[in-house]
Design a protein around this motif. Sequence first.
Motif, mmCIF file in Angstrom:
data_model
loop_
_atom_site.group_PDB
_atom_site.id
_atom_site.type_symbol
_atom_site.label_atom_id
_atom_site.label_comp_id
_atom_site.label_asym_id
_atom_site.label_seq_id
_atom_site.Cartn_x
_atom_site.Cartn_y
_atom_site.Cartn_z
ATOM 1 N N LEU A 55 18.929 56.420 -13.528
ATOM 2 C CA LEU A 55 20.115 55.898 -14.197
ATOM 3 C C LEU A 55 19.793 55.437 -15.617
ATOM 4 O O LEU A 55 20.633 55.538 -16.505
ATOM 5 C CB LEU A 55 20.727 54.746 -13.393
ATOM 6 N N ASN A 74 22.055 58.092 -3.003
ATOM 7 C CA ASN A 74 21.330 56.869 -3.350
ATOM 8 C C ASN A 74 19.829 57.035 -3.144
ATOM 9 O O ASN A 74 19.026 56.527 -3.903
ATOM 10 C CB ASN A 74 21.827 55.688 -2.514
ATOM 11 N N ASN A 111 29.263 52.954 -11.385
ATOM 12 C CA ASN A 111 27.918 52.797 -10.824
ATOM 13 C C ASN A 111 27.801 51.520 -10.008
ATOM 14 O O ASN A 111 27.159 51.498 -8.961
ATOM 15 C CB ASN A 111 26.868 52.775 -11.938
ATOM 16 N N PHE A 115 21.266 51.568 -15.605
ATOM 17 C CA PHE A 115 22.122 52.351 -16.490
ATOM 18 C C PHE A 115 22.463 51.553 -17.740
ATOM 19 O O PHE A 115 22.420 52.072 -18.861
ATOM 20 C CB PHE A 115 23.397 52.771 -15.753
ATOM 21 N N THR A 144 29.945 46.241 -15.449
ATOM 22 C CA THR A 144 29.164 46.382 -14.213
ATOM 23 C C THR A 144 29.471 45.229 -13.263
ATOM 24 O O THR A 144 29.678 45.443 -12.066
ATOM 25 C CB THR A 144 27.657 46.420 -14.533
ATOM 26 N N SER A 200 29.683 52.454 -16.088
ATOM 27 C CA SER A 200 29.049 51.203 -15.650
ATOM 28 C C SER A 200 29.784 50.617 -14.452
ATOM 29 O O SER A 200 29.167 50.213 -13.460
ATOM 30 C CB SER A 200 29.031 50.179 -16.786
ATOM 31 N N LYS A 216 29.185 51.989 -6.658
ATOM 32 C CA LYS A 216 28.397 52.909 -5.823
ATOM 33 C C LYS A 216 27.040 52.335 -5.437
ATOM 34 O O LYS A 216 26.597 52.475 -4.302
ATOM 35 C CB LYS A 216 28.160 54.233 -6.571
ATOM 36 N N TYR A 217 26.338 51.720 -6.407
ATOM 37 C CA TYR A 217 24.937 51.369 -6.202
ATOM 38 C C TYR A 217 24.647 49.875 -6.164
ATOM 39 O O TYR A 217 23.528 49.487 -5.861
ATOM 40 C CB TYR A 217 24.072 51.993 -7.308
ATOM 41 N N SER A 253 22.543 49.366 -10.894
ATOM 42 C CA SER A 253 23.442 49.683 -12.003
ATOM 43 C C SER A 253 22.939 49.138 -13.325
ATOM 44 O O SER A 253 23.214 49.711 -14.382
ATOM 45 C CB SER A 253 24.838 49.127 -11.724
#
Length: 198
Positions: free
Chosen positions: A106, A100, A28, A40, A161, A25, A31-32, A37
């Motif tokens: 996810l 991406n 992610n 996910f 997250t 979490s 990254k995103y 996220s």
Amino acid sequence: MLNFLEFLSYVFVSNISPGPNAIISMSNAGKYGLKKSIQFNLGVSAGVFMVLLLCSLFSWVIFDVFPAFQLIMVWVGAAYILWLAWNTIRSDPAVESKYNKEMSNLFLQGVVLQFINPNTILYGIAVFSSFILPQYQSPFILLLFCILLSLASFFCTACWTVFGVIFQRLIAKYTKIINAVLAALLVYCAVSLVIKTF
């Protein structure tokens, strides 16, 4: 009567502790970003709900009829977590923008992870066999507990997250170091699961 203090303490510690769900979490989020996220996290929550539903129905069977199942799941889960660690350490920031655009689902990753994550399975078996089933056998009450516990899972992974989003710039700047730390944490999760089997 259910001891709610012990029950809630166990649920909180089990969900907030750094494990595969929490680490992925946070990764992610770096990254995103938060919006992607959360997919996910929703997947984790849905997967946890499904696993808990199965655990509520079959926990006594797993203990009484298939005691070896627990050991098998630990080894399979540890191998998968090591695979996640390998992918984390190999993660290339230069490829992230391309990934991406072609990012796999996810939500589905979060769901599938729960079925091969021994932490989730062992947590489900423990929470139902130790706290819930000795007190409640009503299918409706068991369903309510599954919903409650999956919401707790969502809240705790969402905390990880948000932590990842807050430190997104730091994560982008020190990607290799952070990936190494996250991979090491995943390896620690896998090793600690295997050590518990001895």
